[in-house]
Structure formats: structure tokens, C-alpha cells
Design an enzyme around this catalytic site. Structure first.
Site, PDB file in Angstrom:
ATOM      1  N   TYR A  50       0.839  -1.204   0.000  1.00 19.85           N
ATOM      2  CA  TYR A  50       0.000   0.000   0.000  1.00 19.85           C
ATOM      3  C   TYR A  50       0.874   1.255   0.000  1.00 19.85           C
ATOM      4  O   TYR A  50       0.621   2.209  -0.749  1.00 19.85           O
ATOM      5  CB  TYR A  50      -0.922  -0.013   1.219  1.00 19.85           C
ATOM      6  CG  TYR A  50      -1.781   1.227   1.344  1.00 19.85           C
ATOM      7  CD1 TYR A  50      -2.978   1.347   0.641  1.00 19.85           C
ATOM      8  CD2 TYR A  50      -1.395   2.290   2.165  1.00 19.85           C
ATOM      9  CE1 TYR A  50      -3.767   2.478   0.748  1.00 19.85           C
ATOM     10  CE2 TYR A  50      -2.171   3.429   2.273  1.00 19.85           C
ATOM     11  CZ  TYR A  50      -3.356   3.519   1.566  1.00 19.85           C
ATOM     12  OH  TYR A  50      -4.126   4.647   1.671  1.00 19.85           O
ATOM     13  N   ASP A  51       1.889   1.247   0.847  1.00 19.49           N
ATOM     14  CA  ASP A  51       2.792   2.404   0.903  1.00 19.49           C
ATOM     15  C   ASP A  51       3.469   2.639  -0.446  1.00 19.49           C
ATOM     16  O   ASP A  51       3.685   3.789  -0.858  1.00 19.49           O
ATOM     17  CB  ASP A  51       3.854   2.191   1.990  1.00 19.49           C
ATOM     18  CG  ASP A  51       3.275   2.275   3.393  1.00 19.49           C
ATOM     19  OD1 ASP A  51       2.200   2.895   3.550  1.00 19.49           O
ATOM     20  OD2 ASP A  51       3.882   1.716   4.323  1.00 19.49           O
ATOM     21  N   LYS A 130       4.314   3.143  16.875  1.00 11.27           N
ATOM     22  CA  LYS A 130       3.104   3.333  16.063  1.00 11.27           C
ATOM     23  C   LYS A 130       2.245   2.072  16.179  1.00 11.27           C
ATOM     24  O   LYS A 130       2.525   1.061  15.556  1.00 11.27           O
ATOM     25  CB  LYS A 130       3.466   3.615  14.607  1.00 11.27           C
ATOM     26  CG  LYS A 130       2.274   3.978  13.734  1.00 11.27           C
ATOM     27  CD  LYS A 130       2.721   4.344  12.320  1.00 11.27           C
ATOM     28  CE  LYS A 130       1.531   4.751  11.470  1.00 11.27           C
ATOM     29  NZ  LYS A 130       0.574   3.649  11.280  1.00 11.27           N
ATOM     30  N   LYS A 330       8.167   4.234   9.114  1.00  9.53           N
ATOM     31  CA  LYS A 330       7.609   2.892   8.955  1.00  9.53           C
ATOM     32  C   LYS A 330       8.700   1.822   8.953  1.00  9.53           C
ATOM     33  O   LYS A 330       9.811   2.047   8.484  1.00  9.53           O
ATOM     34  CB  LYS A 330       6.796   2.804   7.650  1.00  9.53           C
ATOM     35  CG  LYS A 330       5.667   3.815   7.541  1.00  9.53           C
ATOM     36  CD  LYS A 330       4.557   3.532   8.540  1.00  9.53           C
ATOM     37  CE  LYS A 330       3.727   2.333   8.148  1.00  9.53           C
ATOM     38  NZ  LYS A 330       2.875   2.559   6.966  1.00  9.53           N
TER      39      LYS A 330
END
EC number: 6.5.1.2
Length: 715
Positions: A50-51, A130, A330
Site C-alpha cells: 500500500y505504501d 506506532k 515505517k
């Protein structure tokens, strides 16, 4: 999970017309994935894939800024709220964060902040794990929780207040002093890894849908229409942010001071959060938390950096869909390459046959992986749940070199096959059509992806659950023989199939049940008496006790009433089973079964499959040899005042039990329902009748007292 894309054109070679087409394709694909993630709680691709899509979109828009429009995913957040929950407008938008994937991108972020604020050095930064969960906003007025909402599209979320009140980590009343009159406090709903595994085990045992990862299970649990379902799920909450605040509870507020205040106010704040005074400190935290990632009890997918001083945050402000004062660093997808040595089939307690990949041991994210789920036959073939290709349609074979990923840090799965290394002799995998545990034939129902063992009565993998069902209240209902006793007797090898229950007494000279802890001569004598009392059983109870898929109490009664006697039922089922072929069943016996009102194709096929398995017939014959009588079904009358009527019983009944009331109504030809609708004819209300009584009055349904009901049926 991998993105399903064609080779994309090089951005450097894109002309404006081609860029316009590529942007449209990317926007549609990303919007579809946003809906799957935020609304359906069922992402179709990995975070890394997705990123990659988003980064390509951003790069093209950066090259052609004139093609950016307000509907682009780079200008929006999440997805619109799903239907079914009331909509809530966020007083302060819940925007998403920009992403960094490398150390130098974090350094660039810090430098941008320093330059924007015109500082000599990088300001202090708060670094926090996160959490991979569902964002939530909590509105408190005068210290009391008044509303909880999901993020939604960042501007409008879903009202989930009732569900959130069941989460222990969310206080209904804020503690301490200096409580603002109005405050919107924010954080993440999540589920611990061990709780996720336990939940999935319960879901599988109950023949319910299992979740792909803890994030999906948390999101799906929070967004339940039935609040009791949410209450039964082990949801957690970390507080880490805020939106609208009438005032701050301290002078010169900072990020880390506010987190301390949240802790004192009654929230759980992540203890890993650290105040960093340089980029080097922040990156050291990232590396340290990355090393701990596999051992943390919850899922994280990166680190969030936030400028500590709130006055700096206010000056920095926002850009399009994200704040200038924060960024998410990330983690790379945790993957490794290994060889799939063998595909085994595991049989669950409900008969579901699940393929498992046996791998050459490989370390993924600090954990040694030797097995990976293959989900079902279609997944092996390269077909997704929606019938569309996955892994570009490439199948999985024994001997393949595969890329393994730990999805959500918990369930290892195969995301791709290295085709260049596929052995020349590798053959497509053929899913077994027989149970590897008991040898019974397996069936895959139309519209389902799962193959199931049909050896309900004799399969060791299913034995405990089937035996528990056999002695349950609506089946044989043997006093003193419940779930714990079944587990004990099965573990000791004393009861493997239903007939064994009725031979316990004859074998007790050898077994010596009275010597078990908690047993004595009297309790054993009572148990044997209760078993003997059930050697005479009603036909519908026997049919229900067999544990045939899709045959619950209601369908068991329909079958019993239609055939009337055990002999007629068995004769018809064996005739239908003998005529069963792969092409279907056109026998008179099957057509008669299929035409029973309320049965239909799915139930009929399941019943015939049960009787087509000779091992089931053998176990059933052994059981029937131990019974003295199977009572014919009592035919429902058609000449009563309630024949053909739908009745609902609610509240505490004083003149009869709920089961007695239901049985009497059905004997008189009535249909007993569990909920009130426009089709309900009567609601019989006892003491403390609740929502069903209210709904009946709202719909104008006739409400009767117990005495009025007895008068109506002439009793």
C-alpha cells in the site's frame, strides 16, 4: 498479501497525458484499498504494498502538480464512514501522518521543522511506537465521557460510544485535578497478540470467521452492532493525542507533559514513549524498538515522531492531509525466503480442513518460522476470497522457493513464489477429498472455500466437540454428563463415539469411575441411571444429536415431523445417500427431502453427505443398538387457534418453563420465534419483559399474559 498490478511505466518517462491516466488508475486502486481497510476491516494488500502505491502516486503528483485534485488520496484521509453507525463530525480533524522509510527522510523532516521555526537546533521530539490498531476520538465534557467516534475520513467518523464504554482502558470519568470543561482525547484501540490468537481459536471452534491479524480483529470487534459482542472481545486502548481542548491542564504544555497528564487522568499510556533531544536519539529509539518489535505483546508498524512543544506544533500547522510537526517512520515488511517442503492438512474441531505449509526453518523478524497458513484450496491455486487472482495468479507447490511474511507479526503467510527457482518436477497441489485423520470423504459446499470432513460421529479431530454436542441440553441432555466430563472421559480413551457413553456401565469393572476425583459410588450410580434414562429418546433429539452440519434444533424437528418414525427417516436417508453422485441427486428420496418446507438444498445436501459416509452409519448403528426406543415425532396439530401463527415468549414465565412453553406451542401447530417482527402474531410476556415487549407494542403485535395465552390454547 501482495499488490495485484501490471508492470508500471517509469515515472521519468511519463508524459502528461499518460500521467493523467496513471494517476486515475492509482487513485481508484488506493480508494478501493482504503475502503477495504477503514470500512470493511479486511485489507487486501500488505502495508508495504500500500505504501508503495501511495509513494508512486505522490511522486507523479509532485512531477505534475497541475494534475492534483481535491479528491486525490494525497488530499484526503482514510475512507468515508460505513453505513450502520451514526455519523460524528470531528471538532478538530483526525488527519493521517506523512511517512518516512529511511533514516535520511527522518533527518530531512527534522531539518524542515528547524528551518520553519527558524531555530538554531532541532527541537525536542517525542518518539512513540506506532500501534497497529484503530484510531479513536473520545469527547469528555466536565470529565464525563459523552461520545466516542472512529476516525472515518478524518472529518466525519462513526459513533461507537456504547461499544467503547465496554473497553476497560477507557475511563468513563476522568481522574485528578485540572480537568478541562471540554476535551477530545485520542488514541488507538488494539488487541494483544495472545488475545488475538485466543479469539481466533474460539472463532474457529465456533465455526465463525477468523481474523487475519490483531488490527482487523480489533477494528471488527469495535464496530459490532451488538454491544455484547464488543464487550466479549479483549480490546485495549493506548491514549496518545488530543483534539479540541477548552484549555490545557498545565502551563506551557508539551507533548510529553500531556502524556503524563493522560496517565494521571486514568488512561493507559505506552511506557515505551521516549523524549528525544536530537535526530540521533530518535533514530536510536527506532532501532531499539525495532529490535524489541517481535517480543512486544502488541503489533506496531513503525515509530511516530512528534515535535514536543505544543506552541511549536501550532506554529508548524498542517499541510493537506497531515501535520508538519509529526511523521511516521515505517518499518520495512518482515520477509524472508525459504523452501516449502510439504503441504499438510489439519482438521479442526468442526471438521474444517486447513492446509499448512511446512517450511525449511527461517528467521523472520527475530522469530524462527517453520509453518505458514495456506488458508484453503483457492489460496493455494492463487485465487482470492473474491474470486480474483492473488500473487498474480501463481499457484503454490511443494518444493517451491517462497517469500514468507509475518502478517501483523503473528501469522506467517506466503506472499509470493520465486518462479525462477521452481523445481522442474513440481506438480500442482491436489487438495485431498478424504479426511487425513479418519478417512471419511470431504465435501466443499457451493459458495464456500473450505473443505470439511463428513465423519462427524467418528473423526478423532472432531470427537470432543461432537460428543459435547451429543450430550447438550437440546440433544440427549444426560444429567451429570457435561462438557468437563466428556473432555475427561475422551482424554482417558473411555468415550470416543456416542455409543461408548451407553457402555460405560458395562465397562466400569475395568474403568472404576468411582475412583476418579470428585466421584464416588453414589455419583457414579446416579450417572449410570441418567444414561439409562436416555436409552429412550425422541426422534428430533436424536437427529439433532448427530451433529449434522446445518441441522439445528428447528431443522431436526422439521425432519422428525416429516418422516415421523426412525425407520422411515433412516430408510429415506439411506435411499437418498445411495443415489448420490458428483453430478447431483435426482432420486425420489432426495427430492422428498429437498421439498420439506424450511429445509432446502444446503441442508438436504448436508444430511445426505452425512449418511453417504459409511463410518457414520456404522457409528449410528452402534448407538441405536444401545437404545431401547426412539419415540416417533409428535405431529403438530392444524385445528387449533394458534396453528400457523408465529409466537414469541419473553420475560420470566411463572406457569411453565420457556422450553415447556415452546414445546406446547409447537405441538399446537405454532411457530416459535426468537425475535419480534411484523410477521409475529402473538407475544407472550412474563415478568420483567424487556425490549421484545416494547418492540411488539411499537409494531402493534398482540401481547398476551400467561393466563391469556393458556386461555387461547384451551389449557
Amino acid at each position: 498479501m501482495t499488490a495485484k498490478t501490471k508492470p508500471a511505466p517509469d515515472i521519468a518517462t511519463l508524459t502528461k497525458p499518460k500521467a493523467k491516466v496513471e494517476l486515475m488508475r492509482l487513485r481508484l486502486e488506493i480508494e478501493g484499498h482504503d475502503k477495504a481497510y477503514y470500512q470493511d476491516d479486511a485489507p487486501k494488500i500488505s502495508d508495504a504494498d500500500y505504501d508503495a502505491l501511495r509513494r508512486r502516486l505522490e511522486a507523479i503528483e509532485q512531477k505534475f502538480p497541475e494534475l492534483v485534485n481535491a479528491s486525490s488520496p494525497t488530499q484526503t484521509v482514510g475512507a468515508a464512514p460505513a453505513r450502520g453507525f451514526a455519523k460524528v463530525q470531528h471538532a478538530v480533524p483526525m488527519l493521517s501522518l506523512g511517512n518516512a522509510f529511511a533514516d535520511d527522510e527522518v533527518a530531512e523532516f527534522a531539518l524542515r521543522v528547524q528551518r520553519f521555526l527558524k531555530l538554531d537546533d532541532v527541537p525536542a521530539i517525542v518518539a512513540e511506537p506506532k500501534i497497529d490498531g484503530l484510531s479513536l476520538s473520545l469527547r469528555y465534557e466536565n470529565g464525563e465521557l459523552v461520545r466516542a467516534a472512529t476516525r472515518g475520513d478524518g472529518f466525519t467518523g462513526e459513533d461507537v460510544t456504547a461499544n467503547v464504554r465496554t473497553i476497560k482502558d477507557v475511563p468513563n470519568t476522568l481522574k485528578g485535578k485540572h480537568i478541562p470543561a471540554t476535551c477530545e482525547l485520542r488514541g488507538e484501540v488494539y488487541m494483544l497478540k495472545q488475545d488475538f490468537l485466543a479469539l481466533n481459536k474460539r472463532q474457529e471452534e465456533a465455526n465463525e470467521t477468523v481474523f487475519a491479524n490483531p488490527r482487523n480483529s480489533a477494528a471488527g470487534s469495535l464496530r459490532q452492532k451488538d454491544v455484547t459482542v464488543t464487550a466479549s472481545r479483549p480490546l485495549k486502548f493506548f491514549a496518545y493525542a488530543w483534539g479540541e481542548m477548552s484549555d490545557y491542564p498545565m502551563e506551557e504544555p508539551t507533548q510529553h507533559k500531556m502524556l503524563q497528564w493522560l496517565d494521571h487522568a486514568g488512561f493507559v499510556v505506552n511506557p515505551e514513549i521516549t523524549l528525544c533531544h536530537s535526530v540521533e536519539d530518535a533514530l536510536a529509539f527506532y532501532r531499539r524498538i525495532g529490535e524489541k518489535r517481535a517480543s512486544l505483546p502488541y503489533d506496531i508498524d513503525g515509530v511516530v515522531y512528534k515535535v514536543d512543544r505544543l506552541d511549536y506544533q501550532e506554529r508548524l500547522g498542517f499541510v493537506s492531509r497531515s501535520p508538519r510537526w509529526a511523521i511516521a517512520h515505517k518499518f520495512a515488511a518482515e520477509q524472508a525466503t525459504t523452501v516449502l517442503e510439504k503441504i499438510d492438512i489439519q482438521v479442526g474441531r468442526t471438521g474444517a480442513m486447513t492446509p499448512v505449509a511446512r517450511l525449511q526453518p527461517v528467521t523472520v523478524g527475530g522469530v524462527v518460522v517453520q509453518n505458514a497458513t495456506l488458508h484453503n484450496e483457492d489460496y493455494i491455486k492463487g485465487i482470492g476470497n473474491d474470486g480474483e487472482p492473488i500473487r498474480d495468479g501463481v499457484d503454490i507447490r511443494e518444493g517451491d522457493t517462497v517469500v514468507v511474511q509475518r502478517a501483523g507479526d503473528v501469522i506467517p503467510q506466503i506472499v509470493s513464489v520465486v518462479m525462477e527457482k521452481r523445481p522442474a518436477g513440481a506438480e500442482p497441489y491436489h487438495f485431498p477429498h478424504k479426511c487425513p485423520v479418519c478417512g471419511s470423504h470431504a465435501v466443499r459446499e457451493e459458495g464456500e472455500a473450505v473443505w470439511r470432513c463428513t465423519g462427524a460421529l467418528i473423526c478423532p479431530a472432531q470427537a470432543v466437540e461432537r460428543l459435547k454436542h451429543f450430550v447438550s441440553r437440546l440433544a440427549f441432555d444426560i444429567d451429570g454428563l457435561g462438557e468437563k466430563q466428556i473432555e475427561l472421559f475422551h482424554e482417558r480413551g473411555w468415550v470416543q463415539e456416542p455409543a461408548d457413553i451407553f457402555t460405560l456401565k458395562a465397562r466400569n469393572a475395568e474403568l472404576k469411575l468411582e475412583q476418579l476425583e470428585g466421584y464416588g459410588e453414589t455419583s457414579v450410580r446416579n450417572l449410570f441411571a441418567a444414561i439409562d434414562a436416555r436409552r429412550s429418546i425422541e426422534l428430533h433429539r436424536l437427529v439433532f444429536a448427530l451433529g449434522i452440519r446445518h441441522v439445528g434444533e428447528g431443522n431436526a424437528k422439521l425432519l422428525a415431523r416429516h418422516y415421523g418414525t426412525l425407520d422411515a427417516f433412516l430408510s429415506a436417508m439411506r435411499a437418498a445417500a445411495d443415489a448420490q453422485t458428483e453430478e447431483g441427486n435426482t432420486s425420489e428420496a432426495y427430492q422428498d427431502l429437498d421439498n420439506i418446507a424450511g429445509i432446502g438444498d444446503v441442508v438436504a445436501e448436508a444430511v445426505v453427505e452425512f449418511f453417504a459416509e459409511e463410518r457414520n452409519i456404522k457409528a449410528l448403528d452402534a448407538l441405536l443398538a444401545e437404545l431401547t426406543e426412539v419415540l416417533p415425532a409428535e405431529q403438530a396439530r392444524r385445528d387449533t387457534a394458534v396453528a400457523g401463527k408465529t409466537v414469541v415468549f419473553t420475560g420470566s414465565l411463572s406457569k411453565f418453563t420457556r422450553d415447556e412453553a415452546k414445546a406446547a406451542a409447537e405441538r399446537l401447530g405454532a411457530k416459535v420465534a426468537g425475535s419480534v417482527s411484523k410477521k409475529t402474531d402473538y407475544v407472550v410476556a412474563g415478568e420483567d419483559a424487556g425490549s421484545k415487549l416494547t418492540k411488539a407494542k411499537d409494531l402493534g403485535v398482540t401481547v398476551l399474559t400467561e393466563d391469556e395465552w393458556l386461555a387461547l390454547i384451551g389449557n
